[in-house]
Design an enzyme around this catalytic site. Structure first.
Site, short mmCIF file in Angstrom:
data_model
loop_
_atom_site.label_atom_id
_atom_site.label_comp_id
_atom_site.label_asym_id
_atom_site.label_seq_id
_atom_site.Cartn_x
_atom_site.Cartn_y
_atom_site.Cartn_z
N SER A 93 0.70 -1.23 0.09
CA SER A 93 -0.06 0.11 -0.04
C SER A 93 0.77 1.13 0.22
O SER A 93 1.66 1.47 -0.97
CB SER A 93 -0.93 -0.29 1.20
OG SER A 93 -1.86 1.09 1.17
N LYS B 212 -22.09 17.66 7.69
CA LYS B 212 -20.96 17.90 8.36
C LYS B 212 -20.77 16.56 9.32
O LYS B 212 -19.45 16.35 9.44
CB LYS B 212 -21.25 19.03 9.42
CG LYS B 212 -20.05 19.48 10.16
CD LYS B 212 -18.67 19.73 9.53
CE LYS B 212 -17.76 20.05 10.34
NZ LYS B 212 -16.54 20.34 9.60
#
Length: 343
Positions: A172, A224
């Site tokens: 990764s 949010k």
């Protein structure tokens, strides 16, 4: 001179003050009733003296402890990072360790690694640089910083090559860094690849319903709180988050293609997030050969001596971290945050 006084008495005898005290007076003087009272008094005095000595010892101990603590703090701030560089080394191969998770609050962070890279590139005695990688990945931002800096330094110092060597695992974000090197090596049993992106978290809404807890969250902005683990998921927000992950994944793929070029095999599985052994990775073009850091220094670079340029935290910071000062915050972050990571 006569030895007799005026009254005709001999003055050589004891005076009135020197004469023995009458028996009746001695019997009237107050005294302890028994020796047990004296023993109690003596024990009390000795106990007081012992307490005073203990108090002095503890006072000295805490003064010394305070001095050591202040000295350690001063040392930590004056020398926050240490380098394994041996200034007396001649021509050599520079070694930089990338070990553990790649994150801003870990040892394998961009500041540490970029600083070590600059030192190695600027050292005239360092003929090449080996990045010894043993990491499962981590932050795409930190890995991106390191990848960009390797590319920049290679352009500034075109005569100095960079080799990535994967030991146990280079997956990764760690592979994201490796593709910036001129060549990549690994052991035949190393784990290489995992070209993908992952973000995870927890959802507690079912548990809250069972125990009768209401979530009260106040925000300004429609989305949010879309990663809040205590609120139900919304399909629209999940779709948006998947787009973020896809965008980051595509950035990763582009870096791999740019770094490896036509050495990559044409395979749909390369960018699926799968991970391969070093031997398999060699066949897929993810690496250039099999070998260790010592092998690369000796056989590829031609400078067998390895000099460690890695930047590491001060001993005091390492001690604090080992004592687990930040364990509580780490657990909290794992529970309530959704981290974006290259894996």
């Amino acid at each position: 001179m006569s030895d007799w006084d005026n009254d005709g008495k001999n003055s050589w005898g004891p005076s009135q003050e020197q004469r023995p005290e009458p028996k009746a007076a001695r019997e009237e003087r107050p005294r302890p009733e028994s020796s047990r009272d004296w023993k109690l008094i003596e024990k009390l005095v000795m106990s007081l003296q012992s307490e005073q000595r203990k108090s002095r010892r503890w006072g000295i101990f805490f003064k010394v402890l305070t001095f050591v603590y202040l000295f350690a703090l001063l040392f930590m701030f004056r020398a926050p990072m240490e380098s394994g560089l041996d200034a007396s080394a001649g021509a050599h191969t520079a070694l930089i360790e990338i070990h553990g998770p790649i994150a801003a609050d870990e040892e394998a962070n961009a500041d540490n690694i970029v600083g070590a890279l600059r030192d190695a590139f600027e050292a005239p005695e360092a003929k090449a640089i080996v990045l010894r990688i043993n990491s499962p990945g981590g932050s795409p931002v930190q890995a991106g910083y390191i990848n960009d800096e390797i590319e920049r330094l290679r352009q500034v110092h075109p005569d100095k090559k960079v080799y990535a060597v994967i030991s146990d695992i280079g997956a990764s974000g760690a592979y994201y860094i490796a593709v910036a090197a001129d060549e990549i090596y690994a052991d035949k049993a190393s784990l290489v690849g995992s070209i993908g992106v992952v973000a995870g978290g927890f959802g507690f809404t079912g548990v809250m319903d069972k125990v009768g807890v209401d979530r009260r969250l106040y925000t300004s902005g429609e989305h949010k709180a879309f990663l809040d683990p205590f609120s139900p998921e919304e399909p629209e927000e999940v779709k948006f988050w998947n787009q973020v992950l896809d965008t980051t994944h595509q950035q990763f793929i582009e870096q791999v293609k740019e770094g490896r070029g036509d050495r990559l095999e044409d395979s749909d599985e390369l960018f699926s997030g799968l991970i391969w052994t070093g031997e398999q990775a060699l066949g897929l073009g993810l690496i250039d050969g099999l070998g260790s850091a010592s092998y690369v220094a000796r056989e590829i670079v031609g400078q067998e001596e390895l000099v460690d340029y890695s930047h590491r935290p001060s001993p005091f910071k390492q001690l604090v971290d080992e004592l687990g000062v930040s364990v509580g915050s780490g657990v909290a972050n794992a529970l309530i945050q959704s981290r974006l990571e290259l894996r």
